[in-house]
Scaffold this motif. Structure first.
Motif: not given
Lengths: 254, 276
Positions: A25, A30, A124-130, A133-134, B59, B61, B85, B88-89, B101, B112, B116-117
């Motif tokens: 990563n 990003p 975090m994963r569900a919101l499309g981020t790794d 990486q984050k 998705i 997970l 990833v 999922r975005s 969070f 977020y 962050n995507q």
């Protein structure tokens, strides 16, 4: 019969998978620069005072301990050399790493562990981020950048600690001789050893903290367990690795 | 009234014979269904019946032991984590307890996904505007600087809804959005889901234990002219037809059909949910 080996072997495999992804990563987008700077501030700036304090006293205690031994051989003038070599090669990197392991491997494990048990990592994963990486990569980079710098600071402050005992307190040598022998005693391999060690320790401390944090289960009790495990494992690895790296450098010098 | 009705049916999510176990406990057993664009799916079932696992599997997970899952036409099992990833975005998700969070402010939480995507390029000055817009939608624009711990359970869910929808994803998953809430707050939450669905024309999957939630989603719609939730009637009836009910029992899908079919079902387990 060897079933008891399955969990530790799986854990080691998971650790290396996490490590590989975290390193991969570094070169992927990003890049979370802000998280990295924040972590560098927490790990580096946050540990500075305690590292300086410990460095000072470890240099001072080295000078104090060696003063009697060197006096026996009439070699008190060598105090600068002894303190420098011990600090730069061994005490500086190891003590700084142990402090950072106690302070930050625990901090990382508890933070990530709390996030794991409250489903924030899944979010975090569900919101499309790794999450690697984050969360993991910025902590890895930040520790790799700050631990060598902290070690250099600890080495230098330790030399001042040694000076305070050797020159004004015990009058073993003169200030000029202390600093010049300290300077002359250092070889490039000592500097290399003193910088390679903190870099390797930084990788281990950050990844062990992240690893135990990311695999936390069992609620708040699990977070406590992960934190303890992270500190213990990171500290033990610091000792194992310093032995192995020293062995390599000794072999190269021979 | 419903522009989606004229579009060709497009498969958004498809489960093909999906089975999944946690250790020895089956969580999903040979589950097959298909969600088309514009549909609202209401997934009913007792606690531990596999509803949340169903959403998580959708998705990626959690990975199924067997069967295939297609999300936006892509086989989830064939994608690596990085590709997942990115996929999922395109999906919004509300977690059971909101999944916010806790060390970030409400503004940072909602922002977020925007900041962050990986593939998302958004002007930093525009982020706050989008966040305020998403929070206004759930009537919480005054909470920007607060932390999740300072909000009530219902408010946290509303922030979760705002975060799930801030990127305008075509598919939104809601995991037990009303669990543990009083009936008035629960109705407010469903009202907001309805509003998001109808204004943004999203495909929605709502997991719940409350039949009333499904009933409201099937029988009501958001009226943008006066901002009210009104019963579907006459020409809007197709909205009701686009709401499909599913009932889960011990990992198995035991019912799939319209509200009328659900209410006509004779099975005692299914009837238990309808009576609520």
């Amino acid at each position: 019969m060897l079933d008891f080996l399955i969990p530790p072997v799986l854990a080691i495999q998971e650790f290396f998978v996490l490590a590989a992804k975290a390193f991969q990563n570094i070169f992927r987008r990003p890049r979370y620069h802000q998280d990295m700077i924040l972590q560098a501030d927490i790990i580096g700036v946050g540990s500075l005072s305690i590292v300086m304090l410990t460095g000072f006293f470890s240099g001072a205690v080295m000078a104090l301990q060696m003063s009697r031994a060197l006096a026996q051989y009439g070699a008190s003038g060598k105090i600068g050399e002894i303190v420098t070599i011990t600090l730069v090669r061994e005490l500086g990197p190891v003590l700084t790493a142990l402090l950072v392991a106690g302070r930050n491997a625990s901090g990382i494990a508890s933070e990530l562990g709390s996030m794991k048990v409250t489903e924030q990592i899944d979010a975090m994963r569900a919101l499309g981020t790794d999450p690697i990486q984050k969360l993991v990569t910025p902590r890895l980079i930040a520790t790799c950048l700050t631990l060598p710098m902290l070690t250099v600071v600890a080495d230098f402050v330790g030399l001042i600690g040694g000076y305070v005992i050797a020159v004004p307190v015990l009058s073993l040598t003169t200030g000029g001789h202390y600093w010049s022998s300290a300077w002359r005693s250092l070889e490039y391999s000592d500097i290399a050893q003193g910088l390679v060690k903190p870099l390797v320790f930084a990788i281990v401390i950050s990844l062990v903290g992240c690893f135990y944090g990311m695999r936390t289960t069992g609620g708040t009790q699990g977070v406590g367990r992960a934190t303890t495990q992270a500190v213990v494992v990171a500290s033990v690895w610091v000792f194992v690795l310093t032995f192995l790296i020293t062995k390599v450098f000794v072999a190269i010098a021979a | 009234m419903n522009p989606m009705a004229d579009l060709p049916a497009e498969s958004i999510l498809r489960f093909e014979d999906v089975s999944l176990r946690y250790d020895e406990t089956p969580a999903l057993e040979r589950v097959s269904f298909e969600v088309l664009r514009g549909e609202t799916r209401v997934v009913l079932g007792a606690a531990g019946s596999g509803k949340t696992t169903l959403l998580k599997a959708a998705i990626g997970l959690v990975r199924p032991d067997s069967g295939r899952i297609y999300l936006f036409g892509q086989d989830v099992g064939k994608l690596n984590e990085q590709e997942m990833v990115d996929l999922r975005s395109r999906v919004g998700m509300l977690f059971q307890e909101g999944g916010l969070f806790d060390s970030l402010t409400i503004e940072e939480n909602v922002a977020y996904p925007l900041v962050n995507q990986r593939g998302r390029r958004i002007d930093p000055d525009h982020v706050r505007e989008k966040v305020v817009e998403a929070l206004s939608f759930v009537e919480l624009e005054h909470t920007l600087d607060k932390f999740p711990s300072e909000l009530s359970g219902g408010m946290r869910r509303r922030v979760g809804i705002a975060r799930a929808n801030v990127t305008d994803p075509p598919l939104v998953l809601y995991d037990s959005p009303t669990a543990g809430l009083d009936p008035i707050t629960a109705n407010t939450i469903i009202g907001l889901i309805l509003k998001e669905r109808d204004v943004k024309q999203t495909t929605s999957i709502v997991v719940t234990q409350r039949y009333q939630d499904g009933q409201m989603l099937a029988r009501y719609r958001y009226e943008p002219l006066n901002g009210a939730i009104v019963p579907v009637s006459g020409k809007d009836k197709e909205r009701g037809a686009q709401t499909v009910f599913m009932v889960m029992r011990e990992g198995r899908l035991v019912f799939e059909g319209s509200q009328d079919e659900l209410e006509a079902a004779q099975d005692a387990y299914i009837r238990k949910f309808v009576r609520r």
